[in-house]
Design a protein around this motif. Structure first.
Motif, short mmCIF file in Angstrom:
data_model
loop_
_atom_site.label_atom_id
_atom_site.label_comp_id
_atom_site.label_asym_id
_atom_site.label_seq_id
_atom_site.Cartn_x
_atom_site.Cartn_y
_atom_site.Cartn_z
N ASP A 191 40.76 -5.70 23.15
CA ASP A 191 39.70 -5.06 22.36
C ASP A 191 38.36 -5.77 22.48
OD1 ASP A 191 41.57 -3.17 21.35
OD2 ASP A 191 42.27 -4.66 19.91
N MET A 192 38.29 -6.78 23.34
CA MET A 192 37.06 -7.55 23.51
C MET A 192 36.29 -7.07 24.73
SD MET A 192 38.36 -11.45 23.17
CE MET A 192 39.14 -12.06 21.70
N PRO A 193 34.97 -7.25 24.72
CA PRO A 193 34.22 -7.06 25.95
C PRO A 193 34.76 -8.03 27.01
CG PRO A 193 32.73 -7.22 24.09
CD PRO A 193 34.11 -7.58 23.59
N LEU A 194 34.68 -7.65 28.26
CA LEU A 194 35.21 -8.47 29.35
C LEU A 194 34.68 -9.90 29.29
CD1 LEU A 194 35.77 -7.64 32.99
CD2 LEU A 194 34.23 -9.50 32.47
N THR A 195 33.39 -10.07 29.10
CA THR A 195 32.80 -11.41 29.10
C THR A 195 33.44 -12.31 28.06
OG1 THR A 195 30.71 -10.63 29.97
CG2 THR A 195 30.65 -12.69 28.77
N LYS A 196 33.67 -11.79 26.88
CA LYS A 196 34.26 -12.61 25.81
C LYS A 196 35.71 -12.97 26.14
CE LYS A 196 34.91 -13.00 20.87
NZ LYS A 196 34.76 -12.39 19.56
N ALA A 197 36.48 -12.01 26.63
CA ALA A 197 37.88 -12.28 26.97
C ALA A 197 37.96 -13.30 28.11
CB ALA A 197 38.58 -10.98 27.36
N ALA A 198 37.18 -13.10 29.17
CA ALA A 198 37.21 -14.01 30.31
C ALA A 198 36.72 -15.40 29.91
CB ALA A 198 36.37 -13.45 31.45
N GLN A 199 35.67 -15.47 29.12
CA GLN A 199 35.12 -16.75 28.70
C GLN A 199 36.10 -17.54 27.84
OE1 GLN A 199 32.98 -18.79 29.43
NE2 GLN A 199 32.62 -20.09 27.68
N THR A 200 36.86 -16.85 27.02
CA THR A 200 37.82 -17.54 26.16
C THR A 200 38.85 -18.26 27.02
OG1 THR A 200 37.46 -15.88 24.46
CG2 THR A 200 39.41 -17.24 24.22
N VAL A 201 39.18 -17.71 28.17
CA VAL A 201 40.13 -18.35 29.09
C VAL A 201 39.42 -19.39 29.96
CG1 VAL A 201 41.75 -17.97 31.00
CG2 VAL A 201 41.57 -16.27 29.16
N GLN A 202 38.31 -19.02 30.55
CA GLN A 202 37.65 -19.84 31.55
C GLN A 202 36.81 -21.00 30.98
OE1 GLN A 202 39.28 -19.04 34.48
NE2 GLN A 202 37.33 -19.20 35.49
N GLN A 244 47.18 -15.47 25.62
CA GLN A 244 47.08 -16.28 24.40
C GLN A 244 45.83 -15.96 23.57
OE1 GLN A 244 47.45 -20.36 25.66
NE2 GLN A 244 49.51 -20.04 26.46
N VAL A 245 44.97 -15.10 24.09
CA VAL A 245 43.75 -14.70 23.38
C VAL A 245 44.07 -13.48 22.52
CG1 VAL A 245 41.37 -13.89 23.62
CG2 VAL A 245 42.29 -15.58 25.24
N ASP A 246 44.14 -13.68 21.23
CA ASP A 246 44.44 -12.57 20.33
C ASP A 246 43.39 -11.47 20.46
OD1 ASP A 246 46.74 -13.70 19.25
OD2 ASP A 246 45.63 -14.72 17.64
N GLY A 247 43.85 -10.26 20.73
CA GLY A 247 42.96 -9.12 20.78
C GLY A 247 42.10 -9.02 22.03
N TRP A 248 42.49 -9.68 23.10
CA TRP A 248 41.66 -9.65 24.32
C TRP A 248 41.44 -8.23 24.81
CZ3 TRP A 248 43.18 -7.40 28.82
CH2 TRP A 248 44.55 -7.21 29.02
#
Length: 190
Positions: free
Chosen positions: A154-165, A148-152
């Motif tokens: 293309d994101m650094p891991l921390t930003k993608a994981a943080q958006t979920v967690q 559900q995170v648009d563009g995950w």
């Protein structure tokens, strides 16, 4: 590229590198963690670590239970139809949150009602205690959030994981990216 622009870019890169080294995340269990120098993109770089790693990297030795949990995360990722990068993005927060141990309720040491590999909370809608302490279920729940995170991708891991967690310490995920990538490389085809 002109000299002034090149020096400016190199100066900013040097400051970013230095800031990452000195202000990098600290492992929750420092005695159990081995730190290594920041690592450039490895052989797996373009697929598993497309953005390189951020800051100092941590690494722990895994026991059989932790290795089984890595394999469960990878199996759930494949079952969800997602790629190796999704497995890396899943394993890194599990390394940070639980050191890949499927934790039950920890009493007074518990962070609210957080449990399982990802320290998900029943009170936050992740599922029941039985569900979130099931590695396949908890990984699937994490991946559902990641999708559900648009563009995950293309994101650094921390930003993608943080958006979920939605962690109180989002930058701590970055320190596990290299080990997560190494584990995916080791176990993806096993």
């Amino acid at each position: 590229m002109n000299t002034i622009l090149r020096k400016s870019i190199l100066g900013v890169a040097g400051l970013a590198f230095t800031g990452g080294v000195f202000a990098g995340p600290v492992a929750a269990h420092a005695a159990d963690t081995t730190h290594t120098k920041p690592v450039a993109v490895t052989v797996q770089g373009d697929k598993l670590i497309p953005h390189g790693v951020q800051g100092e990297q941590s690494r722990i030795d895994l026991n059989d239970e932790q290795t089984a949990n890595v394999k469960a995360i990878i199996a759930a990722t494949k079952k969800a139809g997602m790629d190796e990068r999704a497995a890396v993005v899943s394993i890194a927060p599990a390394l940070q949150e639980s050191k890949l141990e499927n934790l039950g309720h920890l009493g007074d040491r518990n962070d609210h009602d957080s449990q399982g590999l990802f320290q998900q909370r029943p009170s936050s809608g992740w599922g029941t205690v039985e569900q979130i302490t099931d590695p396949e279920y908890s990984t699937t729940a994490f991946l559902k959030g990641l999708k559900q995170v648009d563009g995950w991708q293309d994101m650094p891991l921390t930003k993608a994981a943080q958006t979920v967690q939605v962690s109180a310490y989002p930058d701590h995920y970055a320190q596990w990216e290299q080990q997560a990538a190494d584990l995916v490389a080791q176990h993806w085809n096993s």
